[in-house]
Design an enzyme around this catalytic site. Structure first.
Site, PDB file in Angstrom:
ATOM      1  N   SER A   1       3.492   0.084  -2.831  1.00  0.00           N
ATOM      2  CA  SER A   1       2.054  -0.165  -2.862  1.00  0.00           C
ATOM      3  C   SER A   1       1.747  -1.548  -3.444  1.00  0.00           C
ATOM      4  O   SER A   1       2.146  -2.557  -2.862  1.00  0.00           O
ATOM      5  CB  SER A   1       1.350   0.962  -3.629  1.00  0.00           C
ATOM      6  OG  SER A   1      -0.039   0.940  -3.416  1.00  0.00           O
TER       7      SER A   1
ATOM      8  N   ASP B   1      -0.874   8.959   4.553  1.00  0.00           N
ATOM      9  CA  ASP B   1      -1.263   8.188   3.372  1.00  0.00           C
ATOM     10  C   ASP B   1      -2.773   7.942   3.408  1.00  0.00           C
ATOM     11  O   ASP B   1      -3.280   7.343   4.362  1.00  0.00           O
ATOM     12  CB  ASP B   1      -0.514   6.849   3.381  1.00  0.00           C
ATOM     13  CG  ASP B   1      -0.635   6.078   2.077  1.00  0.00           C
ATOM     14  OD1 ASP B   1      -1.752   6.033   1.511  1.00  0.00           O
ATOM     15  OD2 ASP B   1       0.364   5.501   1.645  1.00  0.00           O
TER      16      ASP B   1
ATOM     17  N   HIS C   1       1.247   8.961  -0.093  1.00  0.00           N
ATOM     18  CA  HIS C   1       1.460   7.750  -0.899  1.00  0.00           C
ATOM     19  C   HIS C   1       2.260   8.036  -2.164  1.00  0.00           C
ATOM     20  O   HIS C   1       2.451   7.152  -2.982  1.00  0.00           O
ATOM     21  CB  HIS C   1       0.081   7.177  -1.285  1.00  0.00           C
ATOM     22  CG  HIS C   1       0.093   5.727  -1.666  1.00  0.00           C
ATOM     23  ND1 HIS C   1       0.328   4.717  -0.756  1.00  0.00           N
ATOM     24  CD2 HIS C   1      -0.131   5.100  -2.861  1.00  0.00           C
ATOM     25  CE1 HIS C   1       0.248   3.554  -1.363  1.00  0.00           C
ATOM     26  NE2 HIS C   1      -0.016   3.752  -2.644  1.00  0.00           N
TER      27      HIS C   1
END
Length: 281
Positions: A150, A226, A259
């Site tokens: 991320s 996600d 995620h």
């Protein structure tokens, strides 16, 4: 260069340590973790740098990343720094939001007050911490690679593109590939670097590629479940930039994954094998 040992644990024949030191870059104490696999005495080992995402510390990947078995098998040192400076006097987001300030250093050296005093995460992860690790652990500094998740995927990609001769491999889980174009990045880069968007390009993987940066090849995984995929991550922008620049990109859409560290841990060994192949070539 001194450091304090916070904890040591045996794992897969190697040692998982957590350490603390006084950082010259951030002006604070910084905590990081290092896994050293079993190895012959006197051996120098390749090192992988892992950059974590928003709200994380070193502990998230250390406790949930499931990397130690593969690192022990492949002979890889695994280093996980924190994501921001912390401590008394370190400013956070005035609105106490999760996506700026504490836990969200975005791997840049801030130029805007009051963040410029402590938020120097770019220099910390690309200069200061590597010096400390090289001095304290059995690393072969000629064999380094980098990965992240991320916000940390953003950091890993930009570090690789700006230092292609240092890192032999670069991969990412659900990276923010074009922070200049998405809400998380616009907030962070504006807050840390100011309104002039030209300096932002040095911390934007897609912009770096557009401006001529190269890397041998890249691996990126993302989950199609996600919740941040469409608004914040935008992997299609990285694919378009790599296609135009002729940079080989393995972009994998993983069905049903989100995620979280359930996603990261599932594909961690794949990434470590990718790194090991290039680190040992």
């Amino acid at each position: 260069m001194t450091m304090q040992t916070v904890s040591l644990n045996r794992s897969y024949g190697g040692t998982q340590g957590v350490y603390k030191h006084a950082s010259r870059e951030t002006g604070t104490d910084m905590v990081f973790s290092v896994y050293v696999p079993p190895h012959p005495e006197g051996a120098k080992l390749p090192v992988i740098w892992y950059l974590s995402g928003l709200t994380c510390t070193h502990a998230n990947v250390t406790e949930k990343g499931e990397f130690r078995n593969a690192c022990a098998e492949l002979g890889l040192i695994f280093v996980a720094p924190d994501t921001s400076p912390r401590g008394e006097g370190v400013p956070g987001d005035p609105a106490k939001a999760y996506d700026f300030g504490l836990g969200a250093g975005f791997y840049v050296d801030a130029t805007q007050a009051p963040f410029d005093r402590h938020y120097r995460m770019w220099s910390y992860v690309t200069a200061e911490l590597p010096e400390l690790i090289a001095a304290q652990f059995p690393v072969d500094s000629r064999r380094q690679s980098i990965l992240g998740h991320s916000m940390g995927g953003h950091g890993a990609l930009t570090a690789a593109l700006r230092h292609p001769d240092r890192y032999r491999a670069a991969t990412a889980f659900a990276p923010i590939v074009a922070p200049s174009r998405v809400p998380w990045g616009i907030k962070a880069l504006g807050g840390y670097l100011g309104d002039n968007k030209q300096p932002w390009r040095q911390h934007d993987a897609v912009a770096l590629i557009e401006d001529g940066a190269k890397f041998a090849d890249l691996l990126v995984d993302y989950g199609d479940a996600d919740p941040f995929l469409t608004e914040q991550l935008r992997p299609e922008l990285l694919k378009a930039a790599c296609d135009t620049a002729g940079i080989p990109l393995t972009l994998r859409r993983q069905a049903g994954y989100d995620h979280s560290y359930y996603f990261i841990s599932t594909f961690m060994t794949d990434h470590l094998r990718w790194h090991a192949t290039r680190l040992k070539a």
